[in-house]
Design a protein around this motif. Structure first.
Motif, PDB file in Angstrom:
ATOM      1  N   ARG A  50       0.797  -1.216   0.000  1.00  0.00           N
ATOM      2  CA  ARG A  50       0.000   0.000   0.000  1.00  0.00           C
ATOM      3  C   ARG A  50       0.831   1.269   0.000  1.00  0.00           C
ATOM      4  O   ARG A  50       0.315   2.342  -0.263  1.00  0.00           O
ATOM      5  N   SER A  51       2.104   1.187   0.312  1.00  0.00           N
ATOM      6  CA  SER A  51       2.920   2.396   0.400  1.00  0.00           C
ATOM      7  C   SER A  51       3.545   2.723  -0.952  1.00  0.00           C
ATOM      8  O   SER A  51       3.618   1.888  -1.840  1.00  0.00           O
ATOM      9  N   GLY A  52       3.974   3.961  -1.097  1.00  0.00           N
ATOM     10  CA  GLY A  52       4.663   4.378  -2.312  1.00  0.00           C
ATOM     11  C   GLY A  52       3.749   4.450  -3.518  1.00  0.00           C
ATOM     12  O   GLY A  52       2.546   4.665  -3.419  1.00  0.00           O
ATOM     13  N   TRP A  53       4.346   4.263  -4.683  1.00  0.00           N
ATOM     14  CA  TRP A  53       3.591   4.404  -5.926  1.00  0.00           C
ATOM     15  C   TRP A  53       2.559   3.307  -6.076  1.00  0.00           C
ATOM     16  O   TRP A  53       1.510   3.513  -6.692  1.00  0.00           O
ATOM     17  N   ARG A  54       2.822   2.120  -5.517  1.00  0.00           N
ATOM     18  CA  ARG A  54       1.842   1.030  -5.608  1.00  0.00           C
ATOM     19  C   ARG A  54       0.561   1.387  -4.863  1.00  0.00           C
ATOM     20  O   ARG A  54      -0.534   1.092  -5.320  1.00  0.00           O
ATOM     21  N   GLY A  55       0.710   2.043  -3.725  1.00  0.00           N
ATOM     22  CA  GLY A  55      -0.461   2.489  -2.968  1.00  0.00           C
ATOM     23  C   GLY A  55      -1.267   3.520  -3.743  1.00  0.00           C
ATOM     24  O   GLY A  55      -2.494   3.490  -3.759  1.00  0.00           O
ATOM     25  N   GLY A  56      -0.552   4.436  -4.390  1.00  0.00           N
ATOM     26  CA  GLY A  56      -1.235   5.432  -5.220  1.00  0.00           C
ATOM     27  C   GLY A  56      -1.949   4.801  -6.396  1.00  0.00           C
ATOM     28  O   GLY A  56      -3.070   5.187  -6.752  1.00  0.00           O
ATOM     29  N   ALA A  57      -1.302   3.822  -7.021  1.00  0.00           N
ATOM     30  CA  ALA A  57      -1.939   3.129  -8.147  1.00  0.00           C
ATOM     31  C   ALA A  57      -3.144   2.326  -7.675  1.00  0.00           C
ATOM     32  O   ALA A  57      -4.176   2.276  -8.358  1.00  0.00           O
ATOM     33  N   LEU A  63     -10.587   4.302  -7.052  1.00  0.00           N
ATOM     34  CA  LEU A  63     -11.381   5.472  -7.447  1.00  0.00           C
ATOM     35  C   LEU A  63     -12.030   5.266  -8.808  1.00  0.00           C
ATOM     36  O   LEU A  63     -13.213   5.589  -8.996  1.00  0.00           O
ATOM     37  N   ALA A  64     -11.277   4.726  -9.756  1.00  0.00           N
ATOM     38  CA  ALA A  64     -11.837   4.485 -11.091  1.00  0.00           C
ATOM     39  C   ALA A  64     -12.974   3.473 -11.020  1.00  0.00           C
ATOM     40  O   ALA A  64     -14.006   3.637 -11.686  1.00  0.00           O
ATOM     41  N   PHE A  65     -12.812   2.434 -10.208  1.00  0.00           N
ATOM     42  CA  PHE A  65     -13.865   1.432 -10.059  1.00  0.00           C
ATOM     43  C   PHE A  65     -15.105   2.038  -9.395  1.00  0.00           C
ATOM     44  O   PHE A  65     -16.238   1.740  -9.794  1.00  0.00           O
ATOM     45  N   THR A  66     -14.901   2.916  -8.421  1.00  0.00           N
ATOM     46  CA  THR A  66     -16.022   3.587  -7.764  1.00  0.00           C
ATOM     47  C   THR A  66     -16.778   4.468  -8.752  1.00  0.00           C
ATOM     48  O   THR A  66     -18.016   4.472  -8.780  1.00  0.00           O
ATOM     49  N   TYR A 123      -2.027  10.023 -12.719  1.00  0.00           N
ATOM     50  CA  TYR A 123      -1.082   9.475 -11.750  1.00  0.00           C
ATOM     51  C   TYR A 123      -0.483   8.167 -12.273  1.00  0.00           C
ATOM     52  O   TYR A 123       0.732   7.972 -12.234  1.00  0.00           O
ATOM     53  N   CYS A 124      -1.344   7.286 -12.764  1.00  0.00           N
ATOM     54  CA  CYS A 124      -0.860   6.001 -13.275  1.00  0.00           C
ATOM     55  C   CYS A 124       0.021   6.193 -14.508  1.00  0.00           C
ATOM     56  O   CYS A 124       1.030   5.491 -14.670  1.00  0.00           O
ATOM     57  N   MET A 125      -0.319   7.148 -15.355  1.00  0.00           N
ATOM     58  CA  MET A 125       0.508   7.410 -16.529  1.00  0.00           C
ATOM     59  C   MET A 125       1.888   7.928 -16.120  1.00  0.00           C
ATOM     60  O   MET A 125       2.902   7.558 -16.723  1.00  0.00           O
TER      61      MET A 125
END
Length: 180
Positions: A50-57, A63-66, A123-125
């Protein structure tokens, strides 16, 4: 006081020196990895994920699923509660002032959902175009310049093909959001 600081520094140095040079060995032995997490349980592995960029992704995907669930729910509700005449539905008939107010609130909700999707995609890009250490080393050996810390299309030449395909997919899928 000085002795206490020296003792703390020595114990810290010893604990750092006790780690193996190979992080995989630390994982097997249950020692702390360089990120500071213990890998001896599923809970700590989850914390590390959950930490770092993986957490952000992960948050971006959530969020996209919501947003997807909200959009599908509104679509189903709209189709079941509107009067359809030749393929055109009417959601509300009534007072012009109330219609104007409803229109403003609906536009606000649509903009919030669009901005959420756009931010998650952006963010993912950015994560996808960030080169790995190996990719930076390879580019430097070939005398190529990469941009670090900023999203750059120049980096697409140096990253893996899978990440380029994902980057293009995200870019093309969010392009319509710019036109809303």
């Amino acid at each position: 006081m000085g002795d206490e600081l020296l003792e703390k520094a020595t114990s810290t140095r010893l604990s750092i020196g006790a780690m193996n040079a190979n992080p995989a060995e630390d994982v097997k032995s249950g020692k702390s990895t360089r990120s500071g997490h213990l890998n001896s349980s599923n809970a700590s592995s989850w914390r590390q994920f959950r930490s770092g960029w993986r957490g952000g992704a992960l948050l971006s995907c959530a969020l996209a699923f919501t947003v997807l669930l909200i959009n599908v729910s509104v679509l189903v509700w709209t189709l079941s509660n509107s009067d359809m005449v030749r393929g055109i539905g009417t959601l509300y008939k009534g007072n012009c002032a109330r219609t104007k107010s409803l229109n403003t609130w609906l536009q606000l909700v649509i903009n919030i959902l669009s901005t959420t999707l756009l931010g998650a995609s952006n963010y993912c890009m950015q994560c996808l175009t960030a080169p790995t250490r190996q990719e930076v080393d390879k580019a430097h050996r070939q005398k190529h310049l990469l941009r670090i810390g900023v999203p750059s299309a120049r980096n697409l030449k140096a990253i893996s093909r899978d990440r380029v395909v994902l980057w293009l997919g995200l870019g093309l899928s969010t392009l319509p959001l710019h036109f809303l």
